[in-house]
Write a protein that holds these residues in place. Structure first.
Motif, PDB file in Angstrom:
ATOM      1  N   ASN A 145     122.327 -49.862  58.173  1.00  0.00           N
ATOM      2  CA  ASN A 145     121.033 -49.623  57.538  1.00  0.00           C
ATOM      3  C   ASN A 145     120.744 -50.695  56.504  1.00  0.00           C
ATOM      4  N   PRO A 146     119.461 -51.020  56.313  1.00  0.00           N
ATOM      5  CA  PRO A 146     119.110 -51.959  55.241  1.00  0.00           C
ATOM      6  C   PRO A 146     119.501 -51.367  53.885  1.00  0.00           C
ATOM      7  N   GLN A 147     119.844 -52.226  52.950  1.00  0.00           N
ATOM      8  CA  GLN A 147     120.119 -51.776  51.583  1.00  0.00           C
ATOM      9  C   GLN A 147     118.836 -51.692  50.785  1.00  0.00           C
ATOM     10  N   ASN A 148     117.828 -52.459  51.206  1.00  0.00           N
ATOM     11  CA  ASN A 148     116.552 -52.468  50.498  1.00  0.00           C
ATOM     12  C   ASN A 148     115.449 -52.566  51.534  1.00  0.00           C
ATOM     13  N   TYR A 149     114.704 -51.481  51.678  1.00  0.00           N
ATOM     14  CA  TYR A 149     113.703 -51.417  52.753  1.00  0.00           C
ATOM     15  C   TYR A 149     112.691 -52.554  52.652  1.00  0.00           C
ATOM     16  N   PHE A 150     112.191 -52.780  51.431  1.00  0.00           N
ATOM     17  CA  PHE A 150     111.139 -53.790  51.282  1.00  0.00           C
ATOM     18  C   PHE A 150     111.663 -55.182  51.650  1.00  0.00           C
ATOM     19  N   ALA A 151     112.823 -55.520  51.089  1.00  0.00           N
ATOM     20  CA  ALA A 151     113.357 -56.877  51.311  1.00  0.00           C
ATOM     21  C   ALA A 151     113.745 -57.123  52.760  1.00  0.00           C
ATOM     22  N   GLU A 152     114.229 -56.065  53.429  1.00  0.00           N
ATOM     23  CA  GLU A 152     114.851 -56.305  54.732  1.00  0.00           C
ATOM     24  C   GLU A 152     114.052 -55.774  55.923  1.00  0.00           C
ATOM     25  N   VAL A 153     113.080 -54.908  55.667  1.00  0.00           N
ATOM     26  CA  VAL A 153     112.255 -54.404  56.785  1.00  0.00           C
ATOM     27  C   VAL A 153     110.798 -54.848  56.600  1.00  0.00           C
ATOM     28  N   GLU A 154     110.245 -54.575  55.387  1.00  0.00           N
ATOM     29  CA  GLU A 154     108.857 -54.994  55.155  1.00  0.00           C
ATOM     30  C   GLU A 154     108.747 -56.526  55.195  1.00  0.00           C
ATOM     31  N   ASN A 155     109.730 -57.201  54.667  1.00  0.00           N
ATOM     32  CA  ASN A 155     109.710 -58.674  54.657  1.00  0.00           C
ATOM     33  C   ASN A 155     110.163 -59.285  55.984  1.00  0.00           C
ATOM     34  N   ALA A 156     110.684 -58.483  56.886  1.00  0.00           N
ATOM     35  CA  ALA A 156     111.133 -59.052  58.163  1.00  0.00           C
ATOM     36  C   ALA A 156     109.894 -59.533  58.917  1.00  0.00           C
ATOM     37  N   ALA A 157     109.947 -60.752  59.382  1.00  0.00           N
ATOM     38  CA  ALA A 157     108.774 -61.373  60.007  1.00  0.00           C
ATOM     39  C   ALA A 157     109.149 -61.813  61.415  1.00  0.00           C
ATOM     40  N   TYR A 158     108.584 -61.137  62.397  1.00  0.00           N
ATOM     41  CA  TYR A 158     108.912 -61.416  63.800  1.00  0.00           C
ATOM     42  C   TYR A 158     107.779 -62.204  64.431  1.00  0.00           C
ATOM     43  N   SER A 159     108.136 -63.182  65.227  1.00  0.00           N
ATOM     44  CA  SER A 159     107.092 -63.955  65.905  1.00  0.00           C
ATOM     45  C   SER A 159     107.622 -64.510  67.217  1.00  0.00           C
ATOM     46  N   PRO A 160     106.837 -64.337  68.304  1.00  0.00           N
ATOM     47  CA  PRO A 160     107.288 -64.907  69.582  1.00  0.00           C
ATOM     48  C   PRO A 160     107.327 -66.436  69.563  1.00  0.00           C
ATOM     49  N   SER A 161     106.882 -67.046  68.462  1.00  0.00           N
ATOM     50  CA  SER A 161     107.023 -68.507  68.349  1.00  0.00           C
ATOM     51  C   SER A 161     108.493 -68.901  68.187  1.00  0.00           C
ATOM     52  N   ASN A 162     109.336 -67.946  67.787  1.00  0.00           N
ATOM     53  CA  ASN A 162     110.752 -68.261  67.575  1.00  0.00           C
ATOM     54  C   ASN A 162     111.529 -68.155  68.878  1.00  0.00           C
ATOM     55  N   ILE A 163     111.726 -69.294  69.513  1.00  0.00           N
ATOM     56  CA  ILE A 163     112.531 -69.350  70.734  1.00  0.00           C
ATOM     57  C   ILE A 163     113.668 -70.342  70.506  1.00  0.00           C
ATOM     58  N   VAL A 164     114.647 -70.307  71.367  1.00  0.00           N
ATOM     59  CA  VAL A 164     115.819 -71.179  71.221  1.00  0.00           C
ATOM     60  C   VAL A 164     116.010 -71.952  72.522  1.00  0.00           C
ATOM     61  N   PRO A 165     116.779 -73.047  72.497  1.00  0.00           N
ATOM     62  CA  PRO A 165     116.995 -73.789  73.739  1.00  0.00           C
ATOM     63  C   PRO A 165     117.546 -72.859  74.828  1.00  0.00           C
ATOM     64  N   GLY A 166     116.896 -72.866  75.993  1.00  0.00           N
ATOM     65  CA  GLY A 166     117.333 -71.995  77.087  1.00  0.00           C
ATOM     66  C   GLY A 166     116.442 -70.779  77.270  1.00  0.00           C
ATOM     67  N   ILE A 167     115.569 -70.508  76.263  1.00  0.00           N
ATOM     68  CA  ILE A 167     114.589 -69.408  76.367  1.00  0.00           C
ATOM     69  C   ILE A 167     113.248 -69.994  75.951  1.00  0.00           C
ATOM     70  N   SER A 168     112.220 -69.770  76.764  1.00  0.00           N
ATOM     71  CA  SER A 168     110.926 -70.330  76.380  1.00  0.00           C
ATOM     72  C   SER A 168     109.787 -69.427  76.837  1.00  0.00           C
ATOM     73  N   TRP A 169     108.556 -69.934  76.663  1.00  0.00           N
ATOM     74  CA  TRP A 169     107.362 -69.147  76.935  1.00  0.00           C
ATOM     75  C   TRP A 169     106.937 -69.309  78.388  1.00  0.00           C
ATOM     76  N   SER A 170     105.809 -68.690  78.692  1.00  0.00           N
ATOM     77  CA  SER A 170     105.200 -68.826  80.014  1.00  0.00           C
ATOM     78  C   SER A 170     103.699 -69.020  79.792  1.00  0.00           C
ATOM     79  N   PRO A 171     102.941 -69.222  80.866  1.00  0.00           N
ATOM     80  CA  PRO A 171     101.487 -69.378  80.678  1.00  0.00           C
ATOM     81  C   PRO A 171     100.762 -68.089  80.278  1.00  0.00           C
ATOM     82  N   ASP A 172     101.438 -66.942  80.220  1.00  0.00           N
ATOM     83  CA  ASP A 172     100.839 -65.653  79.822  1.00  0.00           C
ATOM     84  C   ASP A 172      99.861 -65.866  78.655  1.00  0.00           C
ATOM     85  N   LYS A 173      98.580 -65.566  78.906  1.00  0.00           N
ATOM     86  CA  LYS A 173      97.542 -65.873  77.903  1.00  0.00           C
ATOM     87  C   LYS A 173      97.734 -65.088  76.610  1.00  0.00           C
TER      88      LYS A 173
END
Ligand code: NDP
Length: 480
Positions: A301-329
């Motif tokens: 569990n997070p120790q601090n909800y705000f710092a670790e859940v509210e501040n968590a920022a997810y974006s499909p722009s974050n990919i790594v070598p070997g995983i990438s996007w598709s033409p999906d609009k």
């Protein structure tokens, strides 16, 4: 007690009195030099940041992804590099429409966002508990979200807006059917599947690309509320999901999901019966079977909800070598809009907040801006532009992705032309037993309460196209 820590100001100055403000005389007025009082009030005013425009109500936890099957023939991503490999991760689940204080047990899609801290930077998979979405063209994304949010005049959520939009967007039928079915109102997030939803691509060490979909199947089984059960649950607690997830992890009952991929080659994608990059469609399992990847476990569990859940920022722009996007609009648009949402919500350098910071080395040349709170990225401060002669970080051509084919003229193509929006909802409808169908009809009937006739009729005509029994069932539930 003597072992208590000294209370200080934010600049570390010891505080002598945290109970009584500084006043001229016992009855006041207050003195403006009472900086500690002003600091407390100023911080209180700044304790909230803009909540997410969507997915504002969320619940999160940390865990691991463990690889149980070799998929290196498809992807060179280090996260998949060997069986037994463990990668730390953080998950955030959410509802879509409700604000940060909304009740948990609402009929709504659940966000299923995962951030894997891989050896080559963060890989984010920003999915839902549904394999499809309401719209396939990002042009309609803000319009759709407006229908889920509050009416400008009444400040109430509007069933009319939802059905008005859906009844004029037949591509929404698949997702609407899932939303109105049993799985549209899960009791909590341990008992849901997760889907990457979009089509992504995997690239192997030979530079070969395949198209891919990600699936996370709950080991806990599926659990849902009926509308009536949810009303009772909300009457007792608005935080049922938080209580469930936090409570389970706290007592060592760690939720797990089996992770799978589906794979489609470029050749297969050219003859697939639908557009393989259309997010309103799934890839049938019979043709594109699930391939085992690993197990995801949430165990901290997070120790601090705000710092670790509210501040968590997810974006499909974050990919790594070997995983990438598709033409999906929709994916293409989300690659931009999610990162942009975080720059607005959290600040320019949101990826350096502890929960978002990659565990691998970060070297870039972005410079100043609000919240520039970290050191230079590399030893030599003279290397603050590129190219430079001072040994600053440089590109590595091995990470250039292989090309993928695109065809056609630049044009605003009508995405509703030659597109069967009913065949897959029909397959889903046929999966439901009689009880599931009855609950589907009842849920839709209740959700249409107060919606103008013209809109209801337009939507009923769409249900008829899926299956006449679907339209008839909803008509009956509406008393027509
Ligand atoms: P399959 O019979 O092979 O797969 C059916 C899928 O539907 C399973 O993934 C199952 O998930 C899921 N499912 C079962 N009951 C429900 C329910 N009440 N609500 C939502 N999902 C449910 O068939 P196909 O692959 O040919 O797909 C048929 C239809 O199933 C699709 O049109 C789509 O609506 C739905 N579906 C398909 C998925 C896919 O990726 N192919 C994924 C999810 C849904 P589980 O095993 O966890 O119960």
């Amino acid at each position: 007690m003597s072992d208590k820590k000294q209370l200080t100001t934010t600049s570390g100055n010891p505080i002598g009195d945290n109970q009584n403000s500084l006043s001229a005389g016992a009855r006041g007025p207050l003195m403006v030099q009472d900086y500690q009082l002003i600091e407390k009030l100023a911080h209180q005013n700044r304790e909230r940041i803009p909540e997410r425009a969507v997915h504002a109500k969320g619940w999160g936890a940390f865990g691991t992804l463990t690889i149980t099957n070799d998929i290196t023939q498809y992807s060179k991503a280090k996260v998949f590099s060997e069986v037994g490999k463990k990668t730390d991760m953080v998950a955030r689940f959410s509802t879509v429409a409700g604000e940060a204080g909304a009740a948990d047990a609402e009929r709504d899609v659940r966000g299923f966002s995962l951030k894997f801290y891989t050896d080559e930077g963060n890989w984010d998979l920003v999915g839902n508990n549904t394999p499809v979405f309401f719209v396939r063209d990002a042009y309609k994304f803000p319009d759709f979200i407006h229908t889920q949010k509050r009416h400008p005049k009444t400040n109430l959520r509007s069933s009319t807006a939802k059905w008005d939009f859906w009844s004029q967007s037949p591509e929404s039928m698949h997702q609407v059917t899932i939303l109105m079915s049993d799985r549209g109102l899960p009791t909590d997030v341990r008992h849901i599947n997760g889907y990457g939803s979009h089509t992504y691509s995997l690239i192997n060490a030979e530079g070969e690309r395949v198209w891919c979909k990600f699936h996370f199947k709950t080991q806990q089984g599926h659990k849902h509320y009926t509308d009536e059960e949810a009303e009772q649950a909300i009457a007792k607690s608005r935080e049922t999901t938080q209580e469930d997830l936090f409570g389970a992890i706290e007592k060592g009952d760690f939720p797990k999901w089996n992770v799978f991929i589906q794979v489609m080659t470029q050749v297969q994608s050219e003859t697939f019966e639908h557009d393989p990059f259309d997010i309103t469609k799934v890839w049938p399992h019979a043709d594109y079977p699930l391939i085992e990847v690993g197990v995801m476990e949430l165990n901290r569990n997070p120790q601090n909800y705000f710092a670790e859940v509210e501040n968590a920022a997810y974006s499909p722009s974050n990919i790594v070598p070997g995983i990438s996007w598709s033409p999906d609009k929709m994916l293409q648009a989300r690659v931009f809009s999610y990162a942009d949402a975080h720059r607005y919500r959290l600040g320019t350098h949101y990826e350096h907040l502890p929960v978002n910071r990659p565990k691998s080395q970060v070297n870039h040349y972005h410079k100043d801006g609000s919240m520039r709170f970290f050191d230079n990225f590399h030893e030599n401060p003279d290397a603050y532009y590129e190219p430079n002669s001072f040994n600053g970080p440089v590109e590595d051509k091995q990470y250039v992705e292989p090309p993928f084919p695109v065809t056609g003229d630049g044009y605003r193509y009508n995405h509703r032309e030659n597109n069967d929006d009913f065949v897959q909802p029909r397959a889903l409808f046929n999966l439901f037993d009689d009880g599931q169908k009855e609950r589907l009809f009842g849920n839709i009937g209740r959700a249409m309460d107060g919606v103008p006739d013209e809109i209801v009729e337009r939507q009923l005509a769409l249900f008829d196209k899926v299956d006449p029994a679907y339209g008839a069932g909803v008509r009956k539930a509406l008393g027509r």
